[in-house]
Design a protein around this motif. Structure first.
Motif, PDB file in Angstrom:
ATOM      1  N   ALA A  26       0.870  -1.177   0.000  1.00  0.00           N
ATOM      2  CA  ALA A  26       0.000   0.000   0.000  1.00  0.00           C
ATOM      3  C   ALA A  26       0.901   1.220   0.000  1.00  0.00           C
ATOM      4  CB  ALA A  26      -0.916  -0.006   1.223  1.00  0.00           C
ATOM      5  N   MET A  27       0.862   1.989  -1.082  1.00  0.00           N
ATOM      6  CA  MET A  27       1.724   3.164  -1.220  1.00  0.00           C
ATOM      7  C   MET A  27       1.031   4.357  -0.558  1.00  0.00           C
ATOM      8  SD  MET A  27       3.747   1.201  -2.777  1.00  0.00           S
ATOM      9  CE  MET A  27       5.125   2.201  -3.310  1.00  0.00           C
ATOM     10  N   ARG A  28       0.935   4.283   0.746  1.00  0.00           N
ATOM     11  CA  ARG A  28       0.047   5.200   1.469  1.00  0.00           C
ATOM     12  C   ARG A  28       0.601   6.605   1.600  1.00  0.00           C
ATOM     13  NH1 ARG A  28      -2.220   1.540   6.405  1.00  0.00           N
ATOM     14  NH2 ARG A  28      -2.727   3.610   7.228  1.00  0.00           N
ATOM     15  N   SER A  29       1.875   6.795   1.318  1.00  0.00           N
ATOM     16  CA  SER A  29       2.438   8.142   1.379  1.00  0.00           C
ATOM     17  C   SER A  29       2.383   8.854   0.030  1.00  0.00           C
ATOM     18  CB  SER A  29       3.900   8.074   1.856  1.00  0.00           C
ATOM     19  OG  SER A  29       4.692   7.351   0.930  1.00  0.00           O
ATOM     20  N   ARG A  30       1.814   8.210  -0.987  1.00  0.00           N
ATOM     21  CA  ARG A  30       1.820   8.768  -2.343  1.00  0.00           C
ATOM     22  C   ARG A  30       0.423   9.185  -2.785  1.00  0.00           C
ATOM     23  NH1 ARG A  30       6.236   4.671  -5.233  1.00  0.00           N
ATOM     24  NH2 ARG A  30       7.760   4.848  -3.525  1.00  0.00           N
ATOM     25  N   PRO A  31       0.336  10.167  -3.700  1.00  0.00           N
ATOM     26  CA  PRO A  31      -0.975  10.609  -4.188  1.00  0.00           C
ATOM     27  C   PRO A  31      -1.783   9.446  -4.749  1.00  0.00           C
ATOM     28  CG  PRO A  31       0.754  12.104  -4.929  1.00  0.00           C
ATOM     29  CD  PRO A  31       1.449  10.939  -4.293  1.00  0.00           C
ATOM     30  N   GLY A  32      -3.055   9.378  -4.391  1.00  0.00           N
ATOM     31  CA  GLY A  32      -3.918   8.306  -4.870  1.00  0.00           C
ATOM     32  C   GLY A  32      -3.771   7.014  -4.104  1.00  0.00           C
ATOM     33  N   LYS A  33      -2.744   6.902  -3.276  1.00  0.00           N
ATOM     34  CA  LYS A  33      -2.494   5.708  -2.463  1.00  0.00           C
ATOM     35  C   LYS A  33      -2.657   4.415  -3.266  1.00  0.00           C
ATOM     36  CE  LYS A  33      -3.908   8.077   1.767  1.00  0.00           C
ATOM     37  NZ  LYS A  33      -4.801   8.100   2.949  1.00  0.00           N
ATOM     38  N   PRO A  34      -1.869   4.260  -4.331  1.00  0.00           N
ATOM     39  CA  PRO A  34      -2.024   3.064  -5.175  1.00  0.00           C
ATOM     40  C   PRO A  34      -1.665   1.785  -4.445  1.00  0.00           C
ATOM     41  CG  PRO A  34      -0.064   4.297  -5.782  1.00  0.00           C
ATOM     42  CD  PRO A  34      -0.803   5.146  -4.809  1.00  0.00           C
ATOM     43  N   LEU A  35      -2.166   0.685  -4.971  1.00  0.00           N
ATOM     44  CA  LEU A  35      -1.840  -0.653  -4.494  1.00  0.00           C
ATOM     45  C   LEU A  35      -0.736  -1.208  -5.382  1.00  0.00           C
ATOM     46  CD1 LEU A  35      -2.510  -3.278  -2.858  1.00  0.00           C
ATOM     47  CD2 LEU A  35      -4.144  -3.820  -4.687  1.00  0.00           C
ATOM     48  N   ARG A  36       0.333  -1.678  -4.788  1.00  0.00           N
ATOM     49  CA  ARG A  36       1.458  -2.255  -5.534  1.00  0.00           C
ATOM     50  C   ARG A  36       1.342  -3.781  -5.529  1.00  0.00           C
ATOM     51  NH1 ARG A  36       6.543  -0.310  -6.263  1.00  0.00           N
ATOM     52  NH2 ARG A  36       5.376   1.527  -6.920  1.00  0.00           N
ATOM     53  N   ILE A  37       1.518  -4.376  -6.701  1.00  0.00           N
ATOM     54  CA  ILE A  37       1.508  -5.826  -6.858  1.00  0.00           C
ATOM     55  C   ILE A  37       2.851  -6.261  -7.433  1.00  0.00           C
ATOM     56  CG2 ILE A  37       0.447  -7.808  -8.017  1.00  0.00           C
ATOM     57  CD1 ILE A  37      -1.481  -6.612  -6.082  1.00  0.00           C
ATOM     58  N   ASN A  38       3.502  -7.234  -6.785  1.00  0.00           N
ATOM     59  CA  ASN A  38       4.736  -7.829  -7.297  1.00  0.00           C
ATOM     60  C   ASN A  38       4.459  -9.286  -7.652  1.00  0.00           C
ATOM     61  OD1 ASN A  38       5.898  -5.388  -6.655  1.00  0.00           O
ATOM     62  ND2 ASN A  38       7.305  -6.194  -5.130  1.00  0.00           N
ATOM     63  N   VAL A  39       4.798  -9.657  -8.878  1.00  0.00           N
ATOM     64  CA  VAL A  39       4.565 -11.017  -9.364  1.00  0.00           C
ATOM     65  C   VAL A  39       5.909 -11.685  -9.615  1.00  0.00           C
ATOM     66  CG1 VAL A  39       3.533 -12.435 -11.182  1.00  0.00           C
ATOM     67  CG2 VAL A  39       2.363 -10.359 -10.405  1.00  0.00           C
ATOM     68  N   ASP A  40       6.134 -12.809  -8.949  1.00  0.00           N
ATOM     69  CA  ASP A  40       7.395 -13.544  -9.067  1.00  0.00           C
ATOM     70  C   ASP A  40       7.137 -14.872  -9.768  1.00  0.00           C
ATOM     71  OD1 ASP A  40      10.011 -14.264  -8.818  1.00  0.00           O
ATOM     72  OD2 ASP A  40       9.996 -14.460  -6.632  1.00  0.00           O
ATOM     73  N   GLY A  41       8.089 -15.293 -10.575  1.00  0.00           N
ATOM     74  CA  GLY A  41       7.983 -16.597 -11.225  1.00  0.00           C
ATOM     75  C   GLY A  41       7.681 -16.538 -12.702  1.00  0.00           C
ATOM     76  N   LEU A  42       7.403 -15.349 -13.229  1.00  0.00           N
ATOM     77  CA  LEU A  42       7.187 -15.210 -14.673  1.00  0.00           C
ATOM     78  C   LEU A  42       8.521 -15.282 -15.393  1.00  0.00           C
ATOM     79  CD1 LEU A  42       4.689 -12.194 -14.711  1.00  0.00           C
ATOM     80  CD2 LEU A  42       4.120 -14.536 -15.393  1.00  0.00           C
ATOM     81  N   SER A  43       8.609 -16.094 -16.420  1.00  0.00           N
ATOM     82  CA  SER A  43       9.799 -16.057 -17.264  1.00  0.00           C
ATOM     83  C   SER A  43       9.761 -14.755 -18.073  1.00  0.00           C
ATOM     84  CB  SER A  43       9.815 -17.259 -18.210  1.00  0.00           C
ATOM     85  OG  SER A  43       8.794 -17.124 -19.190  1.00  0.00           O
ATOM     86  N   PRO A  44      10.906 -14.289 -18.563  1.00  0.00           N
ATOM     87  CA  PRO A  44      10.888 -13.063 -19.378  1.00  0.00           C
ATOM     88  C   PRO A  44       9.921 -13.144 -20.559  1.00  0.00           C
ATOM     89  CG  PRO A  44      13.137 -13.606 -18.762  1.00  0.00           C
ATOM     90  CD  PRO A  44      12.277 -14.768 -18.320  1.00  0.00           C
ATOM     91  N   GLN A  45       9.776 -14.339 -21.129  1.00  0.00           N
ATOM     92  CA  GLN A  45       8.863 -14.485 -22.265  1.00  0.00           C
ATOM     93  C   GLN A  45       7.401 -14.348 -21.832  1.00  0.00           C
ATOM     94  OE1 GLN A  45      11.302 -16.665 -21.462  1.00  0.00           O
ATOM     95  NE2 GLN A  45      12.784 -16.187 -23.077  1.00  0.00           N
ATOM     96  N   MET A  46       7.101 -14.678 -20.567  1.00  0.00           N
ATOM     97  CA  MET A  46       5.722 -14.603 -20.073  1.00  0.00           C
ATOM     98  C   MET A  46       5.282 -13.182 -19.728  1.00  0.00           C
ATOM     99  SD  MET A  46       5.566 -17.765 -17.357  1.00  0.00           S
ATOM    100  CE  MET A  46       5.600 -19.495 -17.831  1.00  0.00           C
ATOM    101  N   ILE A  47       6.244 -12.317 -19.410  1.00  0.00           N
ATOM    102  CA  ILE A  47       5.882 -10.996 -18.884  1.00  0.00           C
ATOM    103  C   ILE A  47       5.026 -10.199 -19.858  1.00  0.00           C
ATOM    104  CG2 ILE A  47       6.810  -8.771 -18.120  1.00  0.00           C
ATOM    105  CD1 ILE A  47       9.134 -10.302 -16.830  1.00  0.00           C
ATOM    106  N   PRO A  48       5.400 -10.050 -21.148  1.00  0.00           N
ATOM    107  CA  PRO A  48       4.546  -9.278 -22.061  1.00  0.00           C
ATOM    108  C   PRO A  48       3.146  -9.877 -22.218  1.00  0.00           C
ATOM    109  CG  PRO A  48       6.739  -9.556 -22.992  1.00  0.00           C
ATOM    110  CD  PRO A  48       6.663 -10.463 -21.811  1.00  0.00           C
ATOM    111  N   THR A  49       3.066 -11.212 -22.260  1.00  0.00           N
ATOM    112  CA  THR A  49       1.761 -11.865 -22.404  1.00  0.00           C
ATOM    113  C   THR A  49       0.883 -11.588 -21.198  1.00  0.00           C
ATOM    114  OG1 THR A  49       2.788 -13.621 -23.722  1.00  0.00           O
ATOM    115  CG2 THR A  49       0.610 -14.073 -22.789  1.00  0.00           C
ATOM    116  N   TYR A  50       1.466 -11.689 -19.997  1.00  0.00           N
ATOM    117  CA  TYR A  50       0.709 -11.437 -18.768  1.00  0.00           C
ATOM    118  C   TYR A  50       0.251  -9.982 -18.710  1.00  0.00           C
ATOM    119  CZ  TYR A  50      -0.375 -10.966 -13.802  1.00  0.00           C
ATOM    120  OH  TYR A  50      -1.004 -10.696 -12.616  1.00  0.00           O
TER     121      TYR A  50
END
Length: 348
Positions: A178-202
């Motif tokens: 939770a980026m609670r100190s930033r405007p709009g307080k966005p939610l950050r998502i980190n995804v682990d385990g994607l191969s480089p080839q999977m990242i654009p598709t995802y």
């Protein structure tokens, strides 16, 4: 006697190049660490391009009771953190079972003191957040609500569901923030385990549009220079177009030449200065009490005496990872995360 994180920071200051951390930034970091308890590990987030001196600070927490520092006791964020940590130490509680570790990130941008509220990250425990079942989704929503200190609205809940449902088998959400100190307080998502080839598709699946060609090209360039890439993005009203690629290598520069190759690429793309590259490669190392006995933290001197004489009390310095930040229409950004922490090592 009161001990603070500044007792740890002062030990590594002699190894911090002012090319990476200016005296002005170091003053802001010292102000922060004088208030925080002696937590370990700590990350210094350095921007590597020219004319980008800002350095942010993150500290890691393990399940433990956390007493609010006196100057912060009246702020709601810190009261919530204290309550959370109390619950986190309760065996079989929801957060004990789902949160592996926690990070606080302080944005030291010079506009605020960065102390009243922080960005707040949970690293998730186990493999259950790779699942796409209803129970796992409910747990994730509950954790996000804890981070944001309010229920997740329907729009963001739907976007989170889209991100989970698009995950390939064996790939999971490793961290939420939770980026609670930033405007709009966005939610950050980190995804682990994607191969480089999977990242654009995802990304195309969750954003609903093709990935820009220059981002795909950048992923191809960094693929052989990374052992692991973690995809990072924000959710506000929509899934953001600002994309982070956290790039990890399993060894430090002395044993891994790809750090230099990666940084040379960043220099060639004007994302890093040669001076910052050289200073960064000199950062990793170890510090023992005999190296700087006059600066060794007093609280550790007592603990050192209780540990087996066959163990070494050591502060370690590593490059944790490099992060590429891509946003359409903006210059590519590269950041380095300098890590420092303490532990006891056995002689072998």
């Amino acid at each position: 006697m009161n001990y603070s994180l500044e007792n740890y920071l002062r030990l590594v200051v002699p190894y911090l190049s002012d090319v990476l951390v200016s005296q002005q930034q170091l003053t802001a970091i010292k102000h922060l660490t004088e208030i925080l308890p002696p937590l370990s590990p700590m990350l210094l987030e350095c921007r590597l391009a020219a004319e980008q001196p800002r350095v942010d600070v993150s500290v890691g927490l393990q399940p433990m009771k956390f007493l609010i520092p006196e100057p912060l006791i009246s702020y709601p964020f810190w009261q919530q953190l204290e309550s959370f940590c109390q619950d986190w130490t309760t065996v079989n509680s929801f957060v004990y079972q789902t949160v592996k570790d926690m990070w606080l990130e302080f944005d030291l941008d010079g506009l605020t003191d960065g102390l009243t509220v922080a960005c707040w990250f949970f690293s998730l425990r186990g493999e259950e957040f790779q699942d796409k079942n209803i129970e796992a989704n409910l747990k994730l929503v509950k954790l996000i609500s804890l981070l944001q200190n309010c229920p997740l609205d329907q729009q963001r809940k739907a976007l989170v569901g889209r991100c989970v449902n698009a995950l390939p088998d064996g790939v999971g959400i490793s961290q939420i923030g939770a980026m609670r100190s930033r405007p709009g307080k966005p939610l950050r998502i980190n995804v682990d385990g994607l191969s480089p080839q999977m990242i654009p598709t995802y990304l195309a699946k969750i954003q609903g549009e093709p990935v820009p060609a220059d981002l795909t090209e950048m992923i191809t360039l960094i693929q052989p220079l990374s052992d692991r890439i973690v995809l990072c993005f924000d959710i506000e009203e929509q899934i953001g177009s600002r994309i982070g690629l956290e790039c990890y290598l399993n060894q430090q520069p002395k044993k891994e030449p790809r750090w230099s190759e990666f940084l040379n690429l960043a220099v060639a793309m004007k994302c890093c200065t040669p001076q910052k590259r050289d200073a960064l490669l000199q950062w990793p190392g170890l510090i023992q009490k005999k190296d700087q006995p006059e600066l060794w933290p007093v609280n550790l001197q007592y603990l050192d005496s209780l540990i087996s004489p066959g163990s070494f009390s050591v502060f370690w310095r590593t490059i944790n990872h490099l992060k590429l930040v891509y946003q359409p229409g903006c210059p590519l950004e590269v950041k380095a995360y300098l890590a420092v922490g303490h532990r006891w090592f056995k002689a072998d």
